[in-house]
Design a protein around this motif. Structure first.
Motif, PDB file in Angstrom:
ATOM      1  N   ALA A 612       0.824  -1.208   0.000  1.00 49.28           N
ATOM      2  CA  ALA A 612       0.000   0.000   0.000  1.00 49.28           C
ATOM      3  C   ALA A 612       0.856   1.255   0.000  1.00 49.28           C
ATOM      4  CB  ALA A 612      -0.925   0.001   1.225  1.00 49.28           C
ATOM      5  N   THR A 613       2.090   1.137   0.475  1.00 50.62           N
ATOM      6  CA  THR A 613       3.008   2.280   0.483  1.00 50.62           C
ATOM      7  C   THR A 613       3.865   2.313  -0.772  1.00 50.62           C
ATOM      8  OG1 THR A 613       3.127   2.297   2.903  1.00 50.62           O
ATOM      9  CG2 THR A 613       4.914   3.385   1.726  1.00 50.62           C
ATOM     10  N   ILE A 614       4.585   1.229  -1.040  1.00 49.89           N
ATOM     11  CA  ILE A 614       5.517   1.258  -2.166  1.00 49.89           C
ATOM     12  C   ILE A 614       4.797   1.207  -3.504  1.00 49.89           C
ATOM     13  CG2 ILE A 614       7.332   0.202  -0.765  1.00 49.89           C
ATOM     14  CD1 ILE A 614       6.860  -2.417  -2.265  1.00 49.89           C
ATOM     15  N   GLY A 615       3.546   0.698  -3.509  1.00 51.65           N
ATOM     16  CA  GLY A 615       2.804   0.568  -4.761  1.00 51.65           C
ATOM     17  C   GLY A 615       2.411   1.885  -5.396  1.00 51.65           C
ATOM     18  N   HIS A 616       2.559   3.001  -4.666  1.00 51.99           N
ATOM     19  CA  HIS A 616       2.290   4.322  -5.256  1.00 51.99           C
ATOM     20  C   HIS A 616       3.307   4.655  -6.347  1.00 51.99           C
ATOM     21  CE1 HIS A 616      -0.887   6.047  -2.608  1.00 51.99           C
ATOM     22  NE2 HIS A 616      -0.453   5.100  -1.786  1.00 51.99           N
ATOM     23  N   HIS A 617       4.474   4.031  -6.278  1.00 54.74           N
ATOM     24  CA  HIS A 617       5.518   4.294  -7.270  1.00 54.74           C
ATOM     25  C   HIS A 617       5.389   3.273  -8.398  1.00 54.74           C
ATOM     26  CE1 HIS A 617       9.515   4.691  -9.062  1.00 54.74           C
ATOM     27  NE2 HIS A 617       9.687   5.802  -8.365  1.00 54.74           N
ATOM     28  N   PRO A 618       5.392   3.715  -9.665  1.00 53.86           N
ATOM     29  CA  PRO A 618       5.161   2.778 -10.777  1.00 53.86           C
ATOM     30  C   PRO A 618       6.175   1.638 -10.850  1.00 53.86           C
ATOM     31  CG  PRO A 618       5.856   4.961 -11.569  1.00 53.86           C
ATOM     32  CD  PRO A 618       5.513   5.108 -10.137  1.00 53.86           C
ATOM     33  N   PHE A 619       7.424   1.908 -10.482  1.00 50.04           N
ATOM     34  CA  PHE A 619       8.435   0.854 -10.518  1.00 50.04           C
ATOM     35  C   PHE A 619       8.072  -0.271  -9.553  1.00 50.04           C
ATOM     36  CE2 PHE A 619      12.203  -1.047  -8.544  1.00 50.04           C
ATOM     37  CZ  PHE A 619      12.889  -1.535  -9.647  1.00 50.04           C
ATOM     38  N   TYR A 620       7.685   0.094  -8.337  1.00 48.06           N
ATOM     39  CA  TYR A 620       7.371  -0.926  -7.337  1.00 48.06           C
ATOM     40  C   TYR A 620       6.033  -1.594  -7.612  1.00 48.06           C
ATOM     41  CZ  TYR A 620      11.504   0.653  -4.984  1.00 48.06           C
ATOM     42  OH  TYR A 620      12.809   0.956  -4.704  1.00 48.06           O
ATOM     43  N   GLN A 621       5.118  -0.871  -8.248  1.00 47.40           N
ATOM     44  CA  GLN A 621       3.868  -1.512  -8.639  1.00 47.40           C
ATOM     45  C   GLN A 621       4.138  -2.589  -9.691  1.00 47.40           C
ATOM     46  OE1 GLN A 621       0.740  -1.164  -7.213  1.00 47.40           O
ATOM     47  NE2 GLN A 621       0.493  -3.037  -8.439  1.00 47.40           N
ATOM     48  N   SER A 622       5.065  -2.297 -10.603  1.00 51.06           N
ATOM     49  CA  SER A 622       5.413  -3.313 -11.604  1.00 51.06           C
ATOM     50  C   SER A 622       6.111  -4.501 -10.946  1.00 51.06           C
ATOM     51  CB  SER A 622       6.296  -2.710 -12.709  1.00 51.06           C
ATOM     52  OG  SER A 622       7.555  -2.324 -12.198  1.00 51.06           O
ATOM     53  N   PHE A 623       6.896  -4.223  -9.889  1.00 51.45           N
ATOM     54  CA  PHE A 623       7.526  -5.309  -9.135  1.00 51.45           C
ATOM     55  C   PHE A 623       6.460  -6.184  -8.471  1.00 51.45           C
ATOM     56  CE2 PHE A 623       9.035  -6.715  -4.891  1.00 51.45           C
ATOM     57  CZ  PHE A 623       9.965  -7.656  -5.300  1.00 51.45           C
ATOM     58  N   LEU A 624       5.468  -5.551  -7.848  1.00 48.48           N
ATOM     59  CA  LEU A 624       4.389  -6.298  -7.197  1.00 48.48           C
ATOM     60  C   LEU A 624       3.602  -7.120  -8.215  1.00 48.48           C
ATOM     61  CD1 LEU A 624       3.153  -3.447  -4.834  1.00 48.48           C
ATOM     62  CD2 LEU A 624       4.404  -5.507  -4.141  1.00 48.48           C
TER      63      LEU A 624
END
Length: 644
Positions: A612-624
């Motif tokens: 919920a925190t790191i997913g705001h950043h597109p790079f980390y959303q792609s990681f998730l």
């Protein structure tokens, strides 16, 4: 910048900003500070215990010390300037002191070279301490190098400058028959490109692809037609890795400067060791001894000092001067013959400015780990080059820069500029031998355009066949919240730290095998924040819940991402730390930092974070998204309610 002169002048201004900021930060940590305050800031070890005092072969005093517990995040590293002091009076700092250089640091132990011709009397009495000193010499050397690059005119340096900065195209000769090298196909292509290049060749790729191996093979081939080459890297540790591999290949290597390690594998390649082994060394020692005896005789006190005694003293002093003069000449002769007989001279980038190398021009200069070097430092060995070969990975961490203003420009390295301006001179290695496909997968697509392949040997890189090699544990909704330390401003997350240790302990209990082929598994815990690193260390050391882990503490390394650059471990666990309602991720915005963390593991990688925190950043959303697609995603609730 279109104008090269303006670009170099701009880089010079950035270097000056970094110089001033580095000095300012150093003073803020040391000026008018007590010993305890400097220890807390990582700028001092005190009190230290004297372990050993010995003389190096070329009359340099080496001191080994240790401290009960090394300060967390101390700043001492190989090559740093230090001051060893005696605090015999508790109210007076540095009652006596002598300056020197750090040779090697390992946990709570340190070896230093001292700038003195005799063992200080006070070294065996009083309380000893070690202060870190601010070293201006590296900045001065970098500034001088930039000035020489700026002034280059109608010479080889001007051409190399213009190639690096995009004004002139690099020349690459036509393909030719090239003998098999024992390398894989990608490395072989890089090798051929290196030897076809007239001006510049660049080998890049992620960890485990064999960049250093390719360089070593290239050096072996170059020395079939060249007498000598220069090999450099930004850090002492990186130079030492090259020296070990080159010496193992049977090459005559001379290691200049202060090696990060002093074991035989490295020390036998140093100038000190080679002087000791020189045929003229025995005569040199005899001359030194005779000179010392004559000088001692001349200075002997005489109650009745008449003309005869005066004449005798004059003769003794003349004899001492003659012996010392001949000894200096013999020492210079030994140094020059060692330099001339060495096929490879190895040093740091700044070390390439050594007086020993003045006036020398090398047909090829090799720079390893070039993506971690400040541009001004990279120019130093280029000054002496006919051709430059660089290796590195610009998708990993850039050099550390302390000034935010300077970082706007200095974070772009000469390595990156060279690749951008000379794409035909760059070759990416594509077969990596460190990690299996599942661990490599996300970094491969996010940073390396999907070009990487996992070598066949990585198929056996697992803890056991039933254990997945990678997983992401999501703490979203668990109530694990970050908080900021008032004293340092750094971020930590207590619940996530405890979970990290629990997952690691459960993993080791579950796999039941922590020794393989006689060697214990090496384990790493990474966090992006110093406060989280310190918290993990404290919990492991003090909380009885982790007694099982504590038994393996000698094989567990806990550090920041920067501390793991260049390392690999069997098991890696990453604590992302950040967990807040605003989606603030701080250091994690530098995605290259995440790439370093993701590419350390050989057999198992666990990542813990709040989606919920790191997913705001597109790079980390792609990681998730990637982790879910690969069925590597887990919720923390699976561990909270099932007993892990």
């Amino acid at each position: 910048m279109a104008n090269i002169e303006e670009e170099i002048a701009y880089t010079s201004r950035l270097l000056q900003q970094e110089w001033e900021e580095d000095r300012r930060q150093f003073r803020s940590l040391t000026y008018s500070k007590s010993i305890n305050e400097k220890v807390s800031a990582g700028m001092c070890w005190y009190p230290v215990n004297l372990v050993k005092v010995k003389w190096a072969f070329t009359e340099q005093l080496i001191v080994e010390i240790n401290v009960h517990q090394a300060p967390d995040s101390h700043k001492f590293q190989s090559g740093k300037s230090i001051c060893l002091f005696s605090n015999s009076n508790d109210n007076k700092l540095r009652a006596s002191f002598v300056n020197g250089v750090v040779n090697h640091v390992h946990k709570n132990q340190m070896t230093v070279s001292l700038h003195t011709g005799q063992v200080p009397d006070w070294i065996y009495s009083g309380k000893l301490g070690l202060d870190l000193m601010f070293d201006e010499s590296s900045y001065k050397t970098m500034a001088q190098a930039l000035e020489k690059v700026l002034q280059a005119d109608k010479n080889r340096l001007e051409r190399l400058r213009n190639v690096f900065l995009g004004k002139t195209a690099a020349i690459i000769n036509e393909e030719q028959q090239f003998p098999a090298s024992g390398l894989n196909a990608s490395q072989q292509e890089a090798l051929e490109m290196i030897h076809r290049a007239e001006d510049l060749a660049i080998v890049h790729g992620p960890p485990g692809t064999g960049k250093t191996t390719t360089l070593v093979r290239s050096i072996e081939i170059a020395l079939q037609t060249q007498v000598q080459v220069l090999v450099c890297a930004p850090s002492n540790a990186a130079v030492d890795v090259l020296v070990e591999k080159l010496a193992a290949a049977g090459l005559q290597v001379l290691r200049l400067g202060h090696p990060a390690r002093v074991d035989d594998g490295i020390f036998q390649q140093t100038l000190d060791a080679k002087i000791l082994a020189h045929p003229a060394y025995r005569d040199y020692k005899k001359l030194k001894k005779s000179g010392e005896e004559a000088r001692k005789k001349a200075r002997k006190f005489k109650r009745n000092f008449g003309p005869v005694e005066r004449e005798q003293r004059k003769m003794d002093l003349n004899e001492a001067n003659r012996c010392f003069g001949e000894a200096r000449q013999l020492h210079d002769y030994m140094v020059q013959t060692i330099l001339e007989s060495s096929q490879v001279i190895a040093c740091t980038l700044v070390g390439a400015a050594s007086a020993l190398l003045q006036g020398r021009v090398f047909p090829v200069v090799y720079i390893d780990e070039a993506a971690q070097a400040l541009e001004p430092a990279s120019w130093i060995p280029v000054l002496q080059a006919e051709k430059v070969v660089m290796a590195g990975d610009h998708c990993q961490l850039p050099p550390t820069i302390k000034s935010r203003e300077a970082a706007k420009g200095l974070q772009v390295t000469l390595f990156e500029k060279a690749i951008r301006n000379n794409p035909a001179s760059a070759h990416m290695l594509t077969l990596q031998y460190r990690m299996p496909e599942a661990i490599m997968g996300f970094s491969n697509h996010a940073f390396y355009h999907g070009k990487l392949l996992a070598a066949p040997n990585t198929r056996t890189h697992y803890l056991n066949p039933a254990e997945s090699v990678m997983e992401y544990v999501d703490t979203a909704g668990s109530g694990f919240m970050e908080y900021q330390e008032k004293e340092t401003g750094s971020i930590c997350n207590k619940e996530e730290a405890a979970l990290a240790l629990r997952l690691l302990q459960d993993l080791l209990k579950r796999t039941g095998r922590v020794v393989e082929r006689g060697k214990p598994w090496e384990i790493g815990l990474i966090a992006p924040y110093r406060a989280q690193v310190n918290l993990l260390r404290e919990l492991l050391q003090e909380d009885d819940a982790w007694v099982y882990l504590r038994q393996m503490k000698d094989h567990i390394t806990i550090s920041t991402v920067d501390g793991f650059q260049g390392q690999e471990k069997d098991i890696m666990l990453i604590s992302m730390t950040r967990s807040n309602p605003n989606g603030e991720i701080g250091f994690l915005k530098d995605t290259r930092r995440m790439n370093v963390a993701l590419t350390r593991a050989r057999k198992k990688l666990i990542v813990i974070g709040d989606s919920a925190t790191i997913g705001h950043h597109p790079f980390y959303q792609s990681f998730l998204d990637h982790m879910e697609e690969q069925d590597l995603y887990h919720s923390v609730y699976e561990y909270l309610y099932t007993g892990g």
